[in-house]
Design a protein around this motif. Sequence first.
Motif, PDB file in Angstrom:
ATOM      1  N   GLU A  16       0.776  -1.198  -0.122  1.00 49.27           N
ATOM      2  CA  GLU A  16       0.112  -0.021   0.144  1.00 49.27           C
ATOM      3  C   GLU A  16       0.866   1.387  -0.040  1.00 49.27           C
ATOM      4  O   GLU A  16       0.471   2.397  -0.581  1.00 49.27           O
ATOM      5  CB  GLU A  16      -0.947   0.065   1.370  1.00 49.27           C
ATOM      6  N   LEU A  17       2.087   1.266   0.803  1.00 50.59           N
ATOM      7  CA  LEU A  17       2.923   2.324   0.666  1.00 50.59           C
ATOM      8  C   LEU A  17       3.399   2.629  -0.756  1.00 50.59           C
ATOM      9  O   LEU A  17       3.656   3.677  -1.229  1.00 50.59           O
ATOM     10  CB  LEU A  17       4.127   2.120   1.512  1.00 50.59           C
ATOM     11  N   VAL A  18       3.790   1.372  -1.518  1.00 48.35           N
ATOM     12  CA  VAL A  18       4.182   1.645  -2.891  1.00 48.35           C
ATOM     13  C   VAL A  18       3.096   2.361  -3.624  1.00 48.35           C
ATOM     14  O   VAL A  18       3.432   3.109  -4.531  1.00 48.35           O
ATOM     15  CB  VAL A  18       4.623   0.273  -3.487  1.00 48.35           C
ATOM     16  N   LYS A  19       2.007   1.676  -3.353  1.00 48.55           N
ATOM     17  CA  LYS A  19       0.567   2.229  -4.295  1.00 48.55           C
ATOM     18  C   LYS A  19       0.327   3.820  -3.860  1.00 48.55           C
ATOM     19  O   LYS A  19       0.239   4.544  -4.795  1.00 48.55           O
ATOM     20  CB  LYS A  19      -0.429   1.320  -3.716  1.00 48.55           C
ATOM     21  N   LEU A  20       0.781   3.938  -2.602  1.00 58.67           N
ATOM     22  CA  LEU A  20       0.748   5.494  -2.483  1.00 58.67           C
ATOM     23  C   LEU A  20       1.452   6.304  -3.105  1.00 58.67           C
ATOM     24  O   LEU A  20       0.999   7.645  -3.420  1.00 58.67           O
ATOM     25  CB  LEU A  20       1.183   5.499  -0.637  1.00 58.67           C
ATOM     26  N   ILE A  88     -14.160   3.547  -3.886  1.00 61.84           N
ATOM     27  CA  ILE A  88     -13.657   5.194  -3.860  1.00 61.84           C
ATOM     28  C   ILE A  88     -12.641   5.490  -4.797  1.00 61.84           C
ATOM     29  O   ILE A  88     -12.335   6.598  -5.497  1.00 61.84           O
ATOM     30  CB  ILE A  88     -13.474   5.602  -2.323  1.00 61.84           C
ATOM     31  N   GLN A  89     -12.009   4.244  -5.054  1.00 66.72           N
ATOM     32  CA  GLN A  89     -10.588   4.660  -6.134  1.00 66.72           C
ATOM     33  C   GLN A  89     -10.934   5.046  -7.408  1.00 66.72           C
ATOM     34  O   GLN A  89     -10.042   5.471  -8.114  1.00 66.72           O
ATOM     35  CB  GLN A  89      -9.673   3.353  -5.889  1.00 66.72           C
ATOM     36  N   LYS A  90     -12.472   4.715  -7.816  1.00 66.10           N
ATOM     37  CA  LYS A  90     -12.546   5.304  -9.172  1.00 66.10           C
ATOM     38  C   LYS A  90     -12.691   6.809  -9.370  1.00 66.10           C
ATOM     39  O   LYS A  90     -12.947   7.381 -10.481  1.00 66.10           O
ATOM     40  CB  LYS A  90     -13.679   4.456  -9.568  1.00 66.10           C
ATOM     41  N   LEU A  91     -12.704   7.416  -8.358  1.00 65.59           N
ATOM     42  CA  LEU A  91     -13.068   8.949  -8.274  1.00 65.59           C
ATOM     43  C   LEU A  91     -11.629   9.792  -8.820  1.00 65.59           C
ATOM     44  O   LEU A  91     -11.765  10.837  -9.136  1.00 65.59           O
ATOM     45  CB  LEU A  91     -13.319   9.663  -6.744  1.00 65.59           C
ATOM     46  N   GLY A  92     -10.651   9.060  -8.795  1.00 67.06           N
ATOM     47  CA  GLY A  92      -9.392   9.864  -9.405  1.00 67.06           C
ATOM     48  C   GLY A  92      -8.072   9.125  -8.479  1.00 67.06           C
ATOM     49  O   GLY A  92      -8.342   8.570  -7.460  1.00 67.06           O
ATOM     50  N   ALA A  93      -7.097   9.953  -8.921  1.00 64.81           N
ATOM     51  CA  ALA A  93      -5.619   9.610  -8.265  1.00 64.81           C
ATOM     52  C   ALA A  93      -5.714   9.875  -6.930  1.00 64.81           C
ATOM     53  O   ALA A  93      -4.937   9.239  -6.087  1.00 64.81           O
ATOM     54  CB  ALA A  93      -4.551  10.082  -9.136  1.00 64.81           C
ATOM     55  N   TRP A  94      -6.456  11.076  -6.372  1.00 65.07           N
ATOM     56  CA  TRP A  94      -6.414  11.478  -5.201  1.00 65.07           C
ATOM     57  C   TRP A  94      -6.964  10.459  -4.246  1.00 65.07           C
ATOM     58  O   TRP A  94      -6.736  10.363  -3.093  1.00 65.07           O
ATOM     59  CB  TRP A  94      -7.125  12.986  -5.012  1.00 65.07           C
ATOM     60  N   ALA A  95      -8.106  10.011  -4.669  1.00 64.72           N
ATOM     61  CA  ALA A  95      -8.846   8.853  -4.047  1.00 64.72           C
ATOM     62  C   ALA A  95      -7.992   7.567  -3.872  1.00 64.72           C
ATOM     63  O   ALA A  95      -8.035   7.069  -2.612  1.00 64.72           O
ATOM     64  CB  ALA A  95      -9.946   8.698  -4.571  1.00 64.72           C
ATOM     65  N   VAL A  96      -7.091   7.260  -4.799  1.00 59.10           N
ATOM     66  CA  VAL A  96      -6.100   6.152  -4.696  1.00 59.10           C
ATOM     67  C   VAL A  96      -5.316   6.445  -3.547  1.00 59.10           C
ATOM     68  O   VAL A  96      -4.927   5.689  -2.785  1.00 59.10           O
ATOM     69  CB  VAL A  96      -5.616   5.992  -5.925  1.00 59.10           C
ATOM     70  N   PHE A  97      -4.803   7.691  -3.495  1.00 59.53           N
ATOM     71  CA  PHE A  97      -3.784   8.150  -2.548  1.00 59.53           C
ATOM     72  C   PHE A  97      -4.484   8.355  -1.197  1.00 59.53           C
ATOM     73  O   PHE A  97      -3.849   7.518  -0.238  1.00 59.53           O
ATOM     74  CB  PHE A  97      -3.306   9.538  -2.814  1.00 59.53           C
ATOM     75  N   LEU A  98      -5.573   8.589  -1.191  1.00 61.20           N
ATOM     76  CA  LEU A  98      -6.262   8.776   0.445  1.00 61.20           C
ATOM     77  C   LEU A  98      -6.622   7.471   0.994  1.00 61.20           C
ATOM     78  O   LEU A  98      -6.455   7.067   2.083  1.00 61.20           O
ATOM     79  CB  LEU A  98      -7.584   9.628   0.112  1.00 61.20           C
ATOM     80  N   ASP A  99      -6.941   6.546   0.061  1.00 63.27           N
ATOM     81  CA  ASP A  99      -7.532   5.106   0.357  1.00 63.27           C
ATOM     82  C   ASP A  99      -6.154   4.476   0.516  1.00 63.27           C
ATOM     83  O   ASP A  99      -6.158   3.781   1.756  1.00 63.27           O
ATOM     84  CB  ASP A  99      -7.944   4.399  -1.045  1.00 63.27           C
ATOM     85  N   SER A 100      -5.029   4.405   0.056  1.00 63.91           N
ATOM     86  CA  SER A 100      -3.930   3.751   0.295  1.00 63.91           C
ATOM     87  C   SER A 100      -3.509   4.530   1.699  1.00 63.91           C
ATOM     88  O   SER A 100      -2.700   3.617   2.622  1.00 63.91           O
ATOM     89  CB  SER A 100      -2.708   3.929  -0.598  1.00 63.91           C
ATOM     90  N   LEU A 101      -3.209   5.834   2.044  1.00 61.04           N
ATOM     91  CA  LEU A 101      -2.798   6.269   3.206  1.00 61.04           C
ATOM     92  C   LEU A 101      -3.809   5.897   4.539  1.00 61.04           C
ATOM     93  O   LEU A 101      -3.133   5.339   5.464  1.00 61.04           O
ATOM     94  CB  LEU A 101      -3.033   7.940   3.088  1.00 61.04           C
ATOM     95  N   ILE A 102      -5.092   5.808   4.239  1.00 63.89           N
ATOM     96  CA  ILE A 102      -5.942   5.323   5.380  1.00 63.89           C
ATOM     97  C   ILE A 102      -5.552   3.926   5.570  1.00 63.89           C
ATOM     98  O   ILE A 102      -5.423   3.518   6.770  1.00 63.89           O
ATOM     99  CB  ILE A 102      -7.274   5.687   5.020  1.00 63.89           C
ATOM    100  N   THR A 103      -5.531   2.905   4.666  1.00 63.20           N
ATOM    101  CA  THR A 103      -5.274   1.855   4.790  1.00 63.20           C
ATOM    102  C   THR A 103      -4.028   1.536   5.433  1.00 63.20           C
ATOM    103  O   THR A 103      -3.757   0.681   6.357  1.00 63.20           O
ATOM    104  CB  THR A 103      -5.104   1.047   3.509  1.00 63.20           C
ATOM    105  N   VAL A 104      -2.903   2.149   5.327  1.00 59.10           N
ATOM    106  CA  VAL A 104      -1.641   2.096   6.018  1.00 59.10           C
ATOM    107  C   VAL A 104      -1.693   2.454   7.122  1.00 59.10           C
ATOM    108  O   VAL A 104      -1.215   1.837   8.202  1.00 59.10           O
ATOM    109  CB  VAL A 104      -0.288   2.644   5.161  1.00 59.10           C
ATOM    110  N   ILE A 105      -2.431   3.525   7.718  1.00 61.60           N
ATOM    111  CA  ILE A 105      -2.578   3.916   9.160  1.00 61.60           C
ATOM    112  C   ILE A 105      -3.424   2.785   9.621  1.00 61.60           C
ATOM    113  O   ILE A 105      -3.008   2.420  10.744  1.00 61.60           O
ATOM    114  CB  ILE A 105      -3.385   5.294   8.900  1.00 61.60           C
TER     115      ILE A 105
END
Length: 118
Positions: A16-20, A88-105
Amino acid sequence: MKHIFYALIILQALYELVKLFRCKSLYQHAKVFQKLDKTSKRWYLMAHPWLHVAFFMDIAGLLLLGVGLFSSQWIYFLVVLTMSFSQIQKLGAWAVFLDSLITVIIYTLAILNVYHLI
């Protein structure tokens, strides 16, 4: 078994960090991939073999989340599972970033909580 499970969760957190850090590229590839026909998808995957790795890690992550529902930290895994199915990841690159960040946390909190480090 508990230690093996949480070692696999650490690997998922690293993924998920790499994906981030590759969220823009991943979103662009996913958007292009969805518009292709069956033959073109096969060629696209041959041109970008790391998409196979991403697909495998996503499936492995879903399986780990399912197993995590039977652990003492089930609420953390339920939140991540809910985010995975929310699309939520279909909304854009920012959503992928946010999803990965929350998942890592959340993964970090689950690991710290299970080993009583917080």
